[in-house]
Design a protein around this motif. Structure first.
Motif, PDB file in Angstrom:
ATOM      1  N   PHE A  19      -7.858  10.177   3.599  1.00  0.00           N
ATOM      2  CA  PHE A  19      -8.052   8.817   3.092  1.00  0.00           C
ATOM      3  C   PHE A  19      -9.486   8.636   2.615  1.00  0.00           C
ATOM      4  CE2 PHE A  19      -9.514   4.436   3.979  1.00  0.00           C
ATOM      5  CZ  PHE A  19      -8.790   3.795   2.984  1.00  0.00           C
ATOM      6  N   ASP A  20      -9.639   8.172   1.389  1.00  0.00           N
ATOM      7  CA  ASP A  20     -10.953   7.968   0.778  1.00  0.00           C
ATOM      8  C   ASP A  20     -10.953   6.618   0.073  1.00  0.00           C
ATOM      9  OD1 ASP A  20     -13.363   7.999  -0.505  1.00  0.00           O
ATOM     10  OD2 ASP A  20     -12.879   9.668  -1.851  1.00  0.00           O
ATOM     11  N   PRO A  21     -11.635   5.612   0.627  1.00  0.00           N
ATOM     12  CA  PRO A  21     -11.642   4.295  -0.013  1.00  0.00           C
ATOM     13  C   PRO A  21     -12.117   4.331  -1.461  1.00  0.00           C
ATOM     14  CG  PRO A  21     -12.604   4.166   2.176  1.00  0.00           C
ATOM     15  CD  PRO A  21     -12.403   5.619   1.884  1.00  0.00           C
ATOM     16  N   ALA A  22     -13.051   5.225  -1.769  1.00  0.00           N
ATOM     17  CA  ALA A  22     -13.594   5.290  -3.126  1.00  0.00           C
ATOM     18  C   ALA A  22     -12.567   5.775  -4.138  1.00  0.00           C
ATOM     19  CB  ALA A  22     -14.817   6.202  -3.158  1.00  0.00           C
ATOM     20  N   ALA A  23     -11.513   6.423  -3.648  1.00  0.00           N
ATOM     21  CA  ALA A  23     -10.471   6.924  -4.542  1.00  0.00           C
ATOM     22  C   ALA A  23      -9.170   6.126  -4.418  1.00  0.00           C
ATOM     23  CB  ALA A  23     -10.199   8.395  -4.239  1.00  0.00           C
ATOM     24  N   TYR A  24      -9.189   5.072  -3.615  1.00  0.00           N
ATOM     25  CA  TYR A  24      -7.975   4.295  -3.372  1.00  0.00           C
ATOM     26  C   TYR A  24      -7.510   3.617  -4.657  1.00  0.00           C
ATOM     27  CZ  TYR A  24      -4.878   0.828  -1.202  1.00  0.00           C
ATOM     28  OH  TYR A  24      -3.799   0.041  -0.852  1.00  0.00           O
ATOM     29  N   THR A  25      -6.217   3.751  -4.933  1.00  0.00           N
ATOM     30  CA  THR A  25      -5.628   3.113  -6.107  1.00  0.00           C
ATOM     31  C   THR A  25      -4.385   2.350  -5.682  1.00  0.00           C
ATOM     32  OG1 THR A  25      -6.417   4.882  -7.545  1.00  0.00           O
ATOM     33  CG2 THR A  25      -4.672   3.466  -8.405  1.00  0.00           C
ATOM     34  N   PRO A  26      -4.315   1.045  -5.911  1.00  0.00           N
ATOM     35  CA  PRO A  26      -3.139   0.275  -5.499  1.00  0.00           C
ATOM     36  C   PRO A  26      -1.876   0.752  -6.201  1.00  0.00           C
ATOM     37  CG  PRO A  26      -4.968  -1.167  -6.083  1.00  0.00           C
ATOM     38  CD  PRO A  26      -5.341   0.208  -6.529  1.00  0.00           C
ATOM     39  N   ARG A  48     -13.606  -1.979  -1.880  1.00  0.00           N
ATOM     40  CA  ARG A  48     -14.528  -2.473  -0.845  1.00  0.00           C
ATOM     41  C   ARG A  48     -13.753  -3.055   0.327  1.00  0.00           C
ATOM     42  NH1 ARG A  48     -17.704  -4.206  -5.319  1.00  0.00           N
ATOM     43  NH2 ARG A  48     -16.765  -6.279  -5.232  1.00  0.00           N
ATOM     44  N   ASP A  49     -12.716  -3.811   0.029  1.00  0.00           N
ATOM     45  CA  ASP A  49     -11.936  -4.453   1.082  1.00  0.00           C
ATOM     46  C   ASP A  49     -11.159  -3.441   1.913  1.00  0.00           C
ATOM     47  OD1 ASP A  49     -12.822  -6.963   0.419  1.00  0.00           O
ATOM     48  OD2 ASP A  49     -11.058  -7.482  -0.786  1.00  0.00           O
ATOM     49  N   ILE A  50     -10.624  -2.414   1.264  1.00  0.00           N
ATOM     50  CA  ILE A  50      -9.797  -1.457   1.989  1.00  0.00           C
ATOM     51  C   ILE A  50     -10.627  -0.601   2.932  1.00  0.00           C
ATOM     52  CG2 ILE A  50      -9.843   0.568   0.458  1.00  0.00           C
ATOM     53  CD1 ILE A  50      -6.646  -0.999   1.826  1.00  0.00           C
ATOM     54  N   GLY A  51     -11.901  -0.413   2.624  1.00  0.00           N
ATOM     55  CA  GLY A  51     -12.710   0.508   3.397  1.00  0.00           C
ATOM     56  C   GLY A  51     -13.668  -0.100   4.393  1.00  0.00           C
ATOM     57  N   ARG A  52     -13.703  -1.437   4.499  1.00  0.00           N
ATOM     58  CA  ARG A  52     -14.701  -2.049   5.371  1.00  0.00           C
ATOM     59  C   ARG A  52     -14.134  -2.419   6.733  1.00  0.00           C
ATOM     60  NH1 ARG A  52     -14.851  -7.740   5.783  1.00  0.00           N
ATOM     61  NH2 ARG A  52     -13.548  -8.878   4.307  1.00  0.00           N
ATOM     62  N   ASP A  53     -15.022  -2.440   7.718  1.00  0.00           N
ATOM     63  CA  ASP A  53     -14.698  -2.910   9.071  1.00  0.00           C
ATOM     64  C   ASP A  53     -13.481  -2.197   9.664  1.00  0.00           C
ATOM     65  OD1 ASP A  53     -16.814  -4.670   8.795  1.00  0.00           O
ATOM     66  OD2 ASP A  53     -15.547  -6.344   8.161  1.00  0.00           O
ATOM     67  N   ILE A  54     -13.452  -0.876   9.524  1.00  0.00           N
ATOM     68  CA  ILE A  54     -12.380  -0.073  10.113  1.00  0.00           C
ATOM     69  C   ILE A  54     -12.817   0.400  11.497  1.00  0.00           C
ATOM     70  CG2 ILE A  54     -11.113   2.101   9.913  1.00  0.00           C
ATOM     71  CD1 ILE A  54     -11.044   1.679   6.909  1.00  0.00           C
ATOM     72  N   THR A  55     -11.964   0.201  12.496  1.00  0.00           N
ATOM     73  CA  THR A  55     -12.346   0.488  13.886  1.00  0.00           C
ATOM     74  C   THR A  55     -11.578   1.667  14.486  1.00  0.00           C
ATOM     75  OG1 THR A  55     -10.732  -1.128  14.691  1.00  0.00           O
ATOM     76  CG2 THR A  55     -12.986  -1.913  14.303  1.00  0.00           C
ATOM     77  N   ARG A  56     -10.679   2.269  13.721  1.00  0.00           N
ATOM     78  CA  ARG A  56      -9.974   3.460  14.179  1.00  0.00           C
ATOM     79  C   ARG A  56     -10.218   4.594  13.197  1.00  0.00           C
ATOM     80  NH1 ARG A  56      -3.901   1.816  16.361  1.00  0.00           N
ATOM     81  NH2 ARG A  56      -4.575   0.263  17.903  1.00  0.00           N
ATOM     82  N   GLY A 105       0.781  -1.222   0.000  1.00  0.00           N
ATOM     83  CA  GLY A 105       0.000   0.000   0.000  1.00  0.00           C
ATOM     84  C   GLY A 105       0.816   1.277   0.000  1.00  0.00           C
ATOM     85  N   SER A 106       1.981   1.267   0.672  1.00  0.00           N
ATOM     86  CA  SER A 106       2.811   2.470   0.738  1.00  0.00           C
ATOM     87  C   SER A 106       4.140   2.295   0.006  1.00  0.00           C
ATOM     88  CB  SER A 106       3.070   2.856   2.203  1.00  0.00           C
ATOM     89  OG  SER A 106       1.876   3.293   2.817  1.00  0.00           O
ATOM     90  N   HIS A 107       4.193   1.385  -0.942  1.00  0.00           N
ATOM     91  CA  HIS A 107       5.423   1.199  -1.716  1.00  0.00           C
ATOM     92  C   HIS A 107       5.851   2.488  -2.407  1.00  0.00           C
ATOM     93  CE1 HIS A 107       5.749  -2.957  -0.847  1.00  0.00           C
ATOM     94  NE2 HIS A 107       6.255  -3.353  -2.009  1.00  0.00           N
ATOM     95  N   GLY A 108       4.891   3.300  -2.805  1.00  0.00           N
ATOM     96  CA  GLY A 108       5.214   4.526  -3.520  1.00  0.00           C
ATOM     97  C   GLY A 108       5.958   5.551  -2.693  1.00  0.00           C
TER      98      GLY A 108
END
Length: 265
Positions: free
Chosen positions: A126-133, A112-120, A80-83
Motif C-alpha cells: 500500500f502506497d498512498p502516493a500511488a493510490y487511485t480511486p 492526503r486523506d487516505i494516508g494520514r493518521d493511520i494507527t495500524r 475503495g475495493s469495488h474493483g
C-alpha cells in the motif's frame, strides 16, 4: 465461523448476527465500516471500504455465495475495493462519479486523506502516493423503493437519501430490523454537507425520512460506533424539524449538535 481465525491485521470483523458481519477499518482516522449480509442464494456487501486492505479475502472466508456490492454513495472511503467485485450497484445520481471520478475532490486531496493518521500497520504494497480511486461501470442502478432479494426471505429495501451525495442510499434489512445509514447518520463526528457537491436541505429531508421508517431495532452508520439504538432516528426527526423551522439547512450555518449526533453545513 471463528472470527479469530481470520487474523487480519488491517480489518476487524465483528458478527452482528450469524449471517451479518461488520468489516471495519479502525486503523484509519475515518473508522469506516462495510457490512456483509448473507442470504440463502447470494450475499450483499454494503460498500467496500478504503481500498487499503484486501476486503475480498475477508468476504471469501465468510461466504462462498456470490457477492453483490450495494453502494451507499460514491466517496473514496466507500468504494475503495469495488474493483475486487464483478457486480456493483449504485444510485443513478452517483453513477457519473463512479465512472468518471468524484466531483470536487482532487487526486492530491484524496491521497492526503487516505494516508494520514493511520494507527495500524498497512498491508504490504500500500502506497498512498500511488493510490487511485476506483472508476468503472456499475452492473446496475438502484432506485428508491427497490427490493434486493438475497434469498431465504432476506430482502433489502433501498432508500434514496440524498444530501451527503446526490445518490446516497440507505438500506433496510427488514427481517432483522437493521437500518444501514451510510454517511447520512452516525455518531461522534459530524455528518457533513458542506462541500459544493452536497445539499444541506437534501440531507435534512433525508433525516426526516429515515425517522419515519418503522420496525428498526438497530442503526448501523458507516463510521464510528458500531450499532446505534433506534432512538437516534427519533432524534434525527426532531433535528430535521428544528433545522427546517430555524432555516438552518443551508451552507455556512456551521455545526449543529443534537442528542447522539451532529451535522455540519
Amino acid at each position: 465461523m471463528d472470527l479469530h481465525r481470520l487474523n487480519d491485521p488491517w480489518f476487524t470483523v465483528e458478527s452482528i448476527d450469524e449471517t451479518t458481519f461488520a468489516i471495519s477499518e479502525y486503523g484509519h482516522w475515518e473508522q469506516v465500516h462495510s457490512f456483509l449480509l448473507i442470504g440463502e442464494d447470494r450475499a450483499a456487501l454494503i460498500d467496500t471500504g478504503l481500498g487499503i486492505g484486501n476486503i475480498r479475502s475477508i468476504t471469501g472466508q465468510l461466504t462462498n455465495l456470490p457477492v453483490d456490492v450495494l453502494t451507499t454513495h460514491v466517496h473514496t472511503d466507500h468504494i475503495g475495493s469495488h474493483g475486487q467485485f464483478e457486480r456493483i450497484y449504485v444510485h443513478e445520481a452517483d453513477r457519473d462519479w463512479l465512472v468518471h471520478g468524484i466531483q470536487g475532490l482532487s487526486l492530491e486531496q484524496i491521497r492526503r486523506d487516505i494516508g494520514r493518521d493511520i494507527t495500524r500497520k498497512v498491508p504490504e504494497g500500500f502506497d498512498p502516493a500511488a493510490y487511485t480511486p476506483y472508476q468503472g461501470e456499475p452492473a446496475g442502478l438502484l432506485s428508491d423503493g427497490d427490493l434486493f432479494d438475497l434469498g431465504g426471505g432476506r430482502i433489502i429495501t433501498v432508500y434514496h437519501t440524498p444530501g451527503h451525495s446526490p445518490g446516497h442510499l440507505c438500506f433496510g434489512d427488514d427481517s432483522r430490523g437493521f437500518l444501514f445509514t451510510g454517511d447520512l447518520l452516525y455518531d461522534t463526528t459530524p455528518v457533513y454537507a458542506f462541500y459544493p457537491s452536497t445539499s444541506p436541505a437534501g440531507l435534512v429531508r433525508s433525516l426526516a425520512r429515515i425517522a419515519q421508517i418503522d420496525g428498526v431495532r438497530k442503526v448501523y452508520g458507516s463510521h464510528n460506533t458500531l450499532g446505534l439504538d433506534p432512538e437516534i432516528l427519533r432524534e434525527a426527526g426532531r433535528a430535521a424539524q428544528y433545522l427546517q423551522e430555524q432555516e438552518l439547512d443551508h451552507f455556512g450555518t456551521g455545526i449543529h449538535r443534537f442528542k447522539g449526533f451532529s451535522v455540519q453545513f
